[in-house]
Design an enzyme around this catalytic site. Sequence first.
Site, short mmCIF file in Angstrom:
data_model
loop_
_atom_site.label_atom_id
_atom_site.label_comp_id
_atom_site.label_asym_id
_atom_site.label_seq_id
_atom_site.Cartn_x
_atom_site.Cartn_y
_atom_site.Cartn_z
N HIS A 61 -14.48 2.99 -15.87
CA HIS A 61 -14.34 2.19 -14.66
C HIS A 61 -15.57 1.34 -14.41
O HIS A 61 -15.62 0.55 -13.48
CB HIS A 61 -14.09 3.15 -13.47
CG HIS A 61 -13.70 2.47 -12.20
ND1 HIS A 61 -14.52 2.47 -11.09
CD2 HIS A 61 -12.58 1.79 -11.85
CE1 HIS A 61 -13.91 1.81 -10.11
NE2 HIS A 61 -12.73 1.40 -10.54
N ASN B 12 0.83 -1.21 0.00
CA ASN B 12 0.00 0.00 0.00
C ASN B 12 0.87 1.26 0.00
O ASN B 12 0.62 2.21 -0.74
CB ASN B 12 -0.91 0.03 1.23
CG ASN B 12 -2.08 -0.93 1.11
OD1 ASN B 12 -2.33 -1.50 0.06
ND2 ASN B 12 -2.81 -1.11 2.20
N HIS C 199 -14.93 -4.21 -1.17
CA HIS C 199 -14.83 -3.50 -2.45
C HIS C 199 -16.19 -3.11 -3.04
O HIS C 199 -16.26 -2.28 -3.94
CB HIS C 199 -14.05 -4.38 -3.44
CG HIS C 199 -13.61 -3.68 -4.68
ND1 HIS C 199 -14.21 -3.89 -5.90
CD2 HIS C 199 -12.62 -2.78 -4.90
CE1 HIS C 199 -13.61 -3.14 -6.82
NE2 HIS C 199 -12.64 -2.46 -6.24
N ARG D 128 -4.47 2.15 -13.76
CA ARG D 128 -3.13 2.37 -13.20
C ARG D 128 -2.46 1.06 -12.77
O ARG D 128 -3.05 0.23 -12.09
CB ARG D 128 -3.23 3.31 -12.00
CG ARG D 128 -1.86 3.66 -11.42
CD ARG D 128 -2.00 4.72 -10.36
NE ARG D 128 -2.32 6.02 -10.94
CZ ARG D 128 -3.15 6.90 -10.38
NH1 ARG D 128 -3.76 6.61 -9.26
NH2 ARG D 128 -3.37 8.06 -10.95
N ARG E 79 -9.58 -4.19 -15.11
CA ARG E 79 -8.45 -5.02 -14.69
C ARG E 79 -8.87 -6.48 -14.85
O ARG E 79 -9.92 -6.87 -14.36
CB ARG E 79 -8.07 -4.77 -13.22
CG ARG E 79 -7.67 -3.34 -12.89
CD ARG E 79 -7.17 -3.25 -11.45
NE ARG E 79 -7.16 -1.89 -10.96
CZ ARG E 79 -6.18 -1.00 -11.17
NH1 ARG E 79 -5.15 -1.36 -11.89
NH2 ARG E 79 -6.25 0.22 -10.66
#
Length: 711
Positions: free
Chosen positions: A438, A50, A595, A408, A378
């Site tokens: 996204h 992190n 999430h 990213r 992703r």
Amino acid sequence: MGEIDYKSSALYTNRELSWVQFDQRVLDEARDKNIPLFERLKFLSIVSSNLDEFFMIRVASLKDMENAGYEKPDLSGMTPAKQLKELEVAIHKLVDMQYSTYNRSLVPQLEKRGLHIIRCHEDLSEEEADYIDRYFAENVYPVLTPMAVDSSRPFPLIRNKTLNIGAMVCKKTGDEGLEFATVQVPSVLSRIVQLPSDGSEKKVILLEEVIERNIDKLFLNYNIICAHPYRIMRNADLTIEEDEAADLLKEIERQLKKRQRGEAIRLEVEEGIDKRLLKFLKQELKVEGAQIYTIDGPLDLTVLMKMYGLEGFEHLKAKKYEPQPVPELPADCDIFERIREGDILVHHPYQTFEPVVDFIRQAARDPEVLAIKQTLYRVSGNSPIIAALAQAAENGKQVTVLVELKARFDEENNIVWARMLEKAGCHVIYGLVGLKTHSKITLVVRREEDGIRRYVHLGTGNYNDATAKLYSDVGLFTCAETIGEDATAVFNMLSGYSEPVFWNKLSLAPLWLKDKFLYLIEREKRFAKEGRSARIIAKINSLCDRDIIAALYEASAAGVKIDLIVRGICCLKVGIPGVSENITVRSIVGNFLEHGRIFYFENDEHYEIYCGSADWMPRNLERRVEILFPVERPELKEELFHILKNQLRDTVKAYILQPDGTYEKVDKRGREVFDSQKAFCEEAMEEAKRQQEEISGNGRMFIPERHVEQE
């Protein structure tokens, strides 16, 4: 009393300092003695990974602002320079606590339980030293590239995040003085070297110690004066001029190379490093002061994730959880038939991600399927979804895939997938200029007896079968005509820039979603003022949008009860008289990464519930393509409400935000001990067991009712 300015900087917490608090909560899990020892190693490793990303992106961005003379304060009233100053103090304190936890708590506990980590190669026995020297000669030496620095050889490129050993050396002949030499610890070799041992006890030494012990063999004409490991972090925030890029894919590839050469923003060195070596590194890397982290222990504790994989210590790990079947979507079922029977909700990782993969696989093979359209942000390294999409194109389906190249740290991965899909015959879109896509949406267009039908999957998480075992997310399968029409409009907008006149059910960022949220919050405020029931529950990853927070403050002041479940960043403050007395904030840090995004609005006793891909952050609401979707089937609404209520009951993994801005674990005294993640695992296993018993009992499929507690 004067009118309250709900956007005053005094009412907001700095975003970056709030993130450091989140990493502190992860560290607190590593310090929790009630957690199995090897799970604590994982949490300590996560703190390091992190921090790496935080430095490469957030700290780097602040440094760029400071260097450019940018002095505009953030929503908490802090300039970039002020933020950097406070972050330096907070992060040094966090790292000191991280290594104190490692050295004083975890290492002694590991030794008691039979795992010995040799900290210094000088502590090896004669027999162990002989083994290590042979290991070096046979396995390590051929891979290494030692580099000396002198008048003919300039200081080399030290790559971002790599572990290196620096040395001060002098020639065995002559008196030219000290010179610098360096060698990269190769990432292609395991950093954990296991020593031969008898019995159940194990000894390991880290690869950098093996190299340091034998570094004289790399510089044969030199005397080694000192040798110490070091590691640097560079600015990795890509600056992509999309409007000026003729080819976005090539521009991103070009920018990716710069990540290894960006400005050094952090230098980690071993405690006790020779002052001459440190001085040389500071000069060459242009770092100083608080940018230097003196580490009492191994640099880069992400190595502990590899330590977790050592065999023989299963008794020190949490029992591995296997995602359970989705009762409505058993293996080998006709997934389209099941969706026609009614909307289906899936809850990962408690339930398997396999139905999402099967949805694409069946669509790829089904002769009645005409088209598949999907957004990918992703995906995993060996993605079955990518394979299914490629197969669909080869089978003659119209396949359109939006691959977000600007995801990213997944840019390189996504470029590979994009090219592979294009080669298979898919139409690939590389996202929109100035925006990241996204949203998580899949549309399957199928020809049926009564005409064309559209099947849609909407989710809160990525189409990544690997992270779906670690991240908690929800997804919805539906063939509702209204959502199907909206899904078609979404893809037409992404591929052809055509905005629909209106939306039936979906709300999209960056044009409509923020207004939708503000409207829903305002409506609850109005209900409260009219004396009707009003409540908001929001489960999100981050909360730092000033307009949303101000709206929540106003709703709270009007009497709306607001419960926020915010895993990470939270810039809202609780307990401010007349402002946020009706707001609670909790963060759940457990074995699974929280999430999912779920939003509950009571709406005068007839509640509405939504899920989506967006957090309450400016980047999500204003600079990304995001989707919010309603869940309307009554039993599925109850199931989502059940998820929220269980998380609000959590007394084991929940941290509660205090009025002073700190987070504290729930006080369990006199309260039920309840772990929401554990409860979801048990519920999923119980449901799968009931299903299996029903199948074996009468030979037919049984779809059990959802067991949901009533309010």
